[in-house]
Design a protein around this motif. Structure first.
Motif, PDB file in Angstrom:
ATOM      1  N   UNK A 194       0.825  -1.213   0.000  1.00  0.00           N
ATOM      2  CA  UNK A 194       0.000   0.000   0.000  1.00  0.00           C
ATOM      3  C   UNK A 194       0.859   1.262   0.000  1.00  0.00           C
ATOM      4  N   UNK A 195       1.870   1.268   0.845  1.00  0.00           N
ATOM      5  CA  UNK A 195       2.724   2.446   0.941  1.00  0.00           C
ATOM      6  C   UNK A 195       3.523   2.662  -0.341  1.00  0.00           C
ATOM      7  N   UNK A 196       3.918   1.566  -1.007  1.00  0.00           N
ATOM      8  CA  UNK A 196       4.611   1.701  -2.287  1.00  0.00           C
ATOM      9  C   UNK A 196       3.693   2.338  -3.335  1.00  0.00           C
ATOM     10  N   UNK A 197       2.430   1.905  -3.357  1.00  0.00           N
ATOM     11  CA  UNK A 197       1.471   2.452  -4.320  1.00  0.00           C
ATOM     12  C   UNK A 197       1.230   3.928  -4.032  1.00  0.00           C
ATOM     13  N   UNK A 198       1.098   4.282  -2.758  1.00  0.00           N
ATOM     14  CA  UNK A 198       0.790   5.672  -2.411  1.00  0.00           C
ATOM     15  C   UNK A 198       1.917   6.634  -2.778  1.00  0.00           C
ATOM     16  N   UNK A 199       3.144   6.133  -2.792  1.00  0.00           N
ATOM     17  CA  UNK A 199       4.244   7.040  -3.164  1.00  0.00           C
ATOM     18  C   UNK A 199       4.642   6.856  -4.628  1.00  0.00           C
ATOM     19  N   UNK A 200       3.760   6.180  -5.408  1.00  0.00           N
ATOM     20  CA  UNK A 200       3.983   6.014  -6.852  1.00  0.00           C
ATOM     21  C   UNK A 200       5.326   5.357  -7.160  1.00  0.00           C
ATOM     22  N   UNK A 201       5.629   4.292  -6.426  1.00  0.00           N
ATOM     23  CA  UNK A 201       6.876   3.557  -6.652  1.00  0.00           C
ATOM     24  C   UNK A 201       6.851   2.894  -8.022  1.00  0.00           C
ATOM     25  N   UNK A 202       8.002   2.460  -8.482  1.00  0.00           N
ATOM     26  CA  UNK A 202       8.103   1.797  -9.773  1.00  0.00           C
ATOM     27  C   UNK A 202       7.270   0.513  -9.766  1.00  0.00           C
ATOM     28  N   UNK A 203       6.631   0.227 -10.888  1.00  0.00           N
ATOM     29  CA  UNK A 203       5.775  -0.958 -10.990  1.00  0.00           C
ATOM     30  C   UNK A 203       6.547  -2.224 -10.642  1.00  0.00           C
ATOM     31  N   UNK A 204       7.797  -2.308 -11.057  1.00  0.00           N
ATOM     32  CA  UNK A 204       8.596  -3.494 -10.772  1.00  0.00           C
ATOM     33  C   UNK A 204       8.761  -3.714  -9.275  1.00  0.00           C
ATOM     34  N   UNK A 205       8.949  -2.634  -8.512  1.00  0.00           N
ATOM     35  CA  UNK A 205       9.101  -2.752  -7.057  1.00  0.00           C
ATOM     36  C   UNK A 205       7.810  -3.246  -6.415  1.00  0.00           C
ATOM     37  N   UNK A 206       6.680  -2.750  -6.913  1.00  0.00           N
ATOM     38  CA  UNK A 206       5.390  -3.173  -6.361  1.00  0.00           C
ATOM     39  C   UNK A 206       5.120  -4.637  -6.698  1.00  0.00           C
ATOM     40  N   UNK A 207       5.429  -5.023  -7.934  1.00  0.00           N
ATOM     41  CA  UNK A 207       5.242  -6.420  -8.331  1.00  0.00           C
ATOM     42  C   UNK A 207       6.118  -7.343  -7.488  1.00  0.00           C
ATOM     43  N   UNK A 208       7.330  -6.930  -7.182  1.00  0.00           N
ATOM     44  CA  UNK A 208       8.224  -7.737  -6.358  1.00  0.00           C
ATOM     45  C   UNK A 208       7.649  -7.937  -4.961  1.00  0.00           C
ATOM     46  N   UNK A 209       7.050  -6.869  -4.419  1.00  0.00           N
ATOM     47  CA  UNK A 209       6.431  -6.980  -3.095  1.00  0.00           C
ATOM     48  C   UNK A 209       5.214  -7.899  -3.124  1.00  0.00           C
ATOM     49  N   UNK A 210       4.438  -7.831  -4.202  1.00  0.00           N
ATOM     50  CA  UNK A 210       3.261  -8.687  -4.339  1.00  0.00           C
ATOM     51  C   UNK A 210       3.637 -10.158  -4.421  1.00  0.00           C
ATOM     52  N   UNK A 211       4.802 -10.458  -5.015  1.00  0.00           N
ATOM     53  CA  UNK A 211       5.212 -11.848  -5.180  1.00  0.00           C
ATOM     54  C   UNK A 211       5.509 -12.537  -3.850  1.00  0.00           C
ATOM     55  N   UNK A 212       5.686 -11.742  -2.805  1.00  0.00           N
ATOM     56  CA  UNK A 212       5.898 -12.336  -1.481  1.00  0.00           C
ATOM     57  C   UNK A 212       4.621 -12.972  -0.936  1.00  0.00           C
ATOM     58  N   UNK A 213       3.489 -12.626  -1.520  1.00  0.00           N
ATOM     59  CA  UNK A 213       2.195 -13.146  -1.060  1.00  0.00           C
ATOM     60  C   UNK A 213       1.320 -13.423  -2.270  1.00  0.00           C
ATOM     61  N   UNK A 214       1.388 -14.669  -2.769  1.00  0.00           N
ATOM     62  CA  UNK A 214       0.635 -15.052  -3.962  1.00  0.00           C
ATOM     63  C   UNK A 214      -0.864 -14.909  -3.722  1.00  0.00           C
ATOM     64  N   UNK A 215      -1.311 -15.257  -2.506  1.00  0.00           N
ATOM     65  CA  UNK A 215      -2.734 -15.165  -2.185  1.00  0.00           C
ATOM     66  C   UNK A 215      -3.222 -13.730  -2.295  1.00  0.00           C
ATOM     67  N   UNK A 216      -2.391 -12.782  -1.872  1.00  0.00           N
ATOM     68  CA  UNK A 216      -2.778 -11.370  -1.956  1.00  0.00           C
ATOM     69  C   UNK A 216      -2.910 -10.939  -3.415  1.00  0.00           C
ATOM     70  N   UNK A 217      -1.977 -11.362  -4.255  1.00  0.00           N
ATOM     71  CA  UNK A 217      -2.047 -11.019  -5.676  1.00  0.00           C
ATOM     72  C   UNK A 217      -3.331 -11.569  -6.292  1.00  0.00           C
ATOM     73  N   UNK A 218      -3.666 -12.807  -5.929  1.00  0.00           N
ATOM     74  CA  UNK A 218      -4.873 -13.442  -6.468  1.00  0.00           C
ATOM     75  C   UNK A 218      -6.123 -12.684  -6.029  1.00  0.00           C
TER      76      UNK A 218
END
Length: 386
Positions: A194-218
């Motif tokens: 959430x904090x990465x999205x709010x500060x408009x972080x690079x998409x790659x960084x957000x995707x990397x964070x999402x990969x830590x939790x497959x269930x969350x991505x789903x």
């Protein structure tokens, strides 16, 4: 109108109850006209919507309303046996709406009138659990048993154990345990994204964070592709979502994911309620605040049950996130421009029509505007329910 959700044994909302609060001097014909005016935005799901006349005495005038198929009109047993009973029974036989008989042992003979009852309602404030169990058994052949005005989680469990089909009340919104001091690992990971999205972080960084939790991505993709989102094409990946929606819209759906990390047994009902509050606050604010603030109002409503959902204090939950001050002020009860909208959303879950009318009036909203927003929010919560 105010409302209550009806929960089944699995703590899922399977129906809603709308209570009509009539102004002094208003008649059931007026109530029928008000309901008729809402036909274009009436929730058309399969979930029943119970209609209670509140403190007013229901009569045949309410049947001027062509009730939708999923509407169930509540009628007190004593009403069917009173002076206006014959007219009401005649109208029920003619129009044949779905009826919920609100049971009263002193007027038990109402069960024998020539009107089919789909539901038998019991006001839990007037019966012990033992009495409810006995009454639910005795009236089972007349209709499905429904309990109204349940006040505690213990009473809810006791009710469904008696054979009651569903129980209505806001008992589940009250924290049932001592708050923890920190978020659990799953919650912490969502906050990081959430904090990465709010500060408009690079998409790659957000995707990397999402990969830590497959269930969350789903879950995120399921939310975005749900009927409530209203997209014309299916979103296949987070990168696709960013290109289609932008960070601001993704912010609100990631906020909802934080609620899904809850381990509370009442989580299904809590998430449903948070969704409804979120959409209601957003709709109430249309034309009253700048469009750029609609998402913030949505998030305020979505986070209004965050302490109960996550099992931590509201301050601890908010400390982990970089939320705008108006959101935090409203959630912590510190005033600000979003608090009146949150207070009105919360009042819609109460039983005081006077309070709802006063708070709506302070925002310049009419009863029709408020009722329409409430029904649209109800439809949204049902479409988003996963």
């Amino acid at each position: 109108m105010s409302r209550q959700p009806l929960l089944n044994r699995q703590s899922r909302v399977i129906a809603s109850r709308l209570t009509l609060h009539l102004q002094q001097g208003a008649s059931m014909h007026d109530a029928a006209n008000t309901l008729s005016a809402l036909d274009d935005i009436w929730p058309r799901s399969q979930k029943p919507i119970f209609i209670s006349c509140g403190r007013a005495a229901c009569d045949a005038g309410l049947l001027d309303w062509s009730a939708p198929e999923n509407a169930a009109i509540e009628l007190a047993a004593a009403t069917l046996l009173g002076p206006n009973g014959p007219d009401l029974i005649g109208a029920l036989q003619t129009w044949q709406p779905t009826v919920c008989l609100v049971f009263d042992p002193k007027a038990a003979q109402a069960l024998a009138v020539d009107v089919p009852f789909r539901f038998i309602g019991f006001d839990a404030r007037h019966f012990t659990v033992g009495q409810l169990k006995l009454l639910a058994t005795r009236t089972k052949s007349y209709g499905m048993g429904i309990a109204f005005n349940i006040e505690t989680a213990e009473d809810f469990r006791a009710c469904v154990d008696t054979g009651i089909t569903a129980a209505a009340g806001w008992f589940f919104t009250k924290p049932s345990k001592v708050p923890a001091k920190t978020l659990n690992p799953a919650q912490t990971n969502i906050v990081r994204v959430l904090n990465l999205v709010r500060k408009n972080a690079d998409v790659q960084d957000i995707e990397a964070a999402l990969k830590h939790d497959v269930a969350m991505s789903y879950k995120l993709l399921r939310y975005i592709n749900s009927a409530g989102f209203g997209l014309s094409c299916e979103i296949q990946s987070f990168r696709h979502a960013v290109s289609m929606l932008g960070y601001d819209k993704l912010n609100r759906w990631l906020s909802l994911l934080l609620a899904t990390a809850s381990k509370d047994p009442m989580a299904p009902a809590l998430i449903y309620t948070a969704l409804l509050r979120a959409r209601l606050m957003e709709l109430l604010a249309v034309g009253l605040v700048d469009k750029s603030e609609y998402d913030n109002l949505f998030i305020t409503g979505a986070f209004s049950l965050l302490d109960t959902l996550l099992g931590v204090g509201m301050e601890q939950a908010l400390d982990a996130m970089r939320l705008p001050d108006p959101i935090c002020d409203a959630l912590l009860g510190n005033g600000g421009r979003y608090q009146p909208f949150l207070e009105l959303a919360l009042s819609s879950e109460g039983d005081s029509g006077e309070v709802i009318a006063e708070q709506a009036s302070m925002l310049g909203l009419t009863a029709d505007q408020f009722n329409r927003a409430q029904l649209q929010a109800l439809s949204f919560a049902e479409a988003m329910e996963l």
